[in-house]
Design a protein around this motif. Sequence first.
Motif, PDB file in Angstrom:
ATOM      1  N   UNK A   1      48.146  32.215  57.668  1.00 36.65           N
ATOM      2  CA  UNK A   1      46.727  32.482  57.879  1.00 36.65           C
ATOM      3  C   UNK A   1      46.283  33.723  57.111  1.00 36.65           C
ATOM      4  N   UNK A   2      47.084  34.787  57.185  1.00 35.89           N
ATOM      5  CA  UNK A   2      46.700  36.046  56.557  1.00 35.89           C
ATOM      6  C   UNK A   2      46.962  36.051  55.054  1.00 35.89           C
ATOM      7  N   UNK A   3      48.057  35.424  54.627  1.00 34.42           N
ATOM      8  CA  UNK A   3      48.431  35.493  53.212  1.00 34.42           C
ATOM      9  C   UNK A   3      47.736  34.442  52.357  1.00 34.42           C
ATOM     10  N   UNK A   4      47.367  33.293  52.955  1.00 35.71           N
ATOM     11  CA  UNK A   4      46.813  32.189  52.163  1.00 35.71           C
ATOM     12  C   UNK A   4      45.359  31.898  52.534  1.00 35.71           C
ATOM     13  N   UNK A   5      45.129  31.578  53.798  1.00 31.12           N
ATOM     14  CA  UNK A   5      43.786  31.159  54.207  1.00 31.12           C
ATOM     15  C   UNK A   5      42.782  32.290  54.028  1.00 31.12           C
TER      16      UNK A   5
END
Length: 380
Positions: A358-362
């Motif tokens: 969630x934090x690294x991609x989205x």
Amino acid sequence: MSVSVDPTADPMPVAPSGNDSAQALRPHAEDAFAGELAALAAQDDRPRPARWKLSPWAVATYLLGGVLPDGTVISPKYVGPRRIVEVAVSTLATDRALLLLGVPGTAKTWVSEHLAAAVSGDSTLLVQGTAGTPEEAIRYGWNYAQLLAHGPSRDALVPSPVMRAMAEGATVRVEELTRIPADVQDTLITILSEKTLPIPELGQEVQAVRGFSLIATANDRDRGVNELSSALRRRFNTVVLPLPESVEAEVDIVARRVDQIGRSLDLPAVPEGIDEIRRVVTVFRELRAGVTSDGRTKVKSPSGTLSTAEAISVVTGGLALAAHFGDGVLRAGDVAAGVLGAVVRDPAADRVVWQEYLEAVVRERAGWTDFYRACREVSA
């Protein structure tokens, strides 16, 4: 205690009978697509194997879709390589059994149902494999009242779906074959090799008539799997159903299936939510593969399979939320909880995987801010 009944009152509603497909929540394939099957049969002038409702060419057309000479549109039931369907149909035209193999969510059950509907006009001869499936589910059982009163007889015998298919020259389905205990699986060996089902209690046997075929499905990803013996595996032609090759192919599959389910539940039309479907499919594919779609960022994969079938479930649930608690348009907030539930199966390990993704991609993906916020909200 007596109960008075008002003769002028409306009669109590009666549940629909098993033959009332119009009222069924999920009609059998032969009922849901009766019009297409009838149109194919009417224009099918190719040779048909014994007791087949359609020719092998027409069966493949029914599965893959197409346009008939009179303009009738046949909707695709399976989106994938044509050769896979052709091999599966050709197998059923021989004396070999068919094993549909693949990871969970590759439409094995869906394909087996539609193959049976197109070949035999009846997809209901079914053995559902579980860890508790007994031998009687494949061979036969007994009506114990008859058995105790009159002893072993054909009247006391309760045929299994496999026995009925053998006697009628029809197609029988065995779902989740590898979940069935190994000793019960092996009761199929004589049936598939000799095309005979002995009834030693009566000194009789049932011989399969022409048209009999068996379709089994199996996967080796789930827990509780019982490997097939080499003797049984040799009795099958195995066709492996792959995962969709591209995002667009998987989006198309999810959209088509959700649209079918949605119409039966009076949910909003899928096209208005196609962007959210693409997001769900993208998330599932990246987490399955362990890398983002551009190949630049590696991500951890959760414990679940994140299959196409699960994407269909997430989107259908989101449509229900949009219809009953929103404005009818599928949005990020409608699918976020479903995505979280599909990804986080192991509360400890999977939650870490999801938060990192969630934090690294989205969070960094352009145009996904609303999806990121919705997922953060349900993940808190």
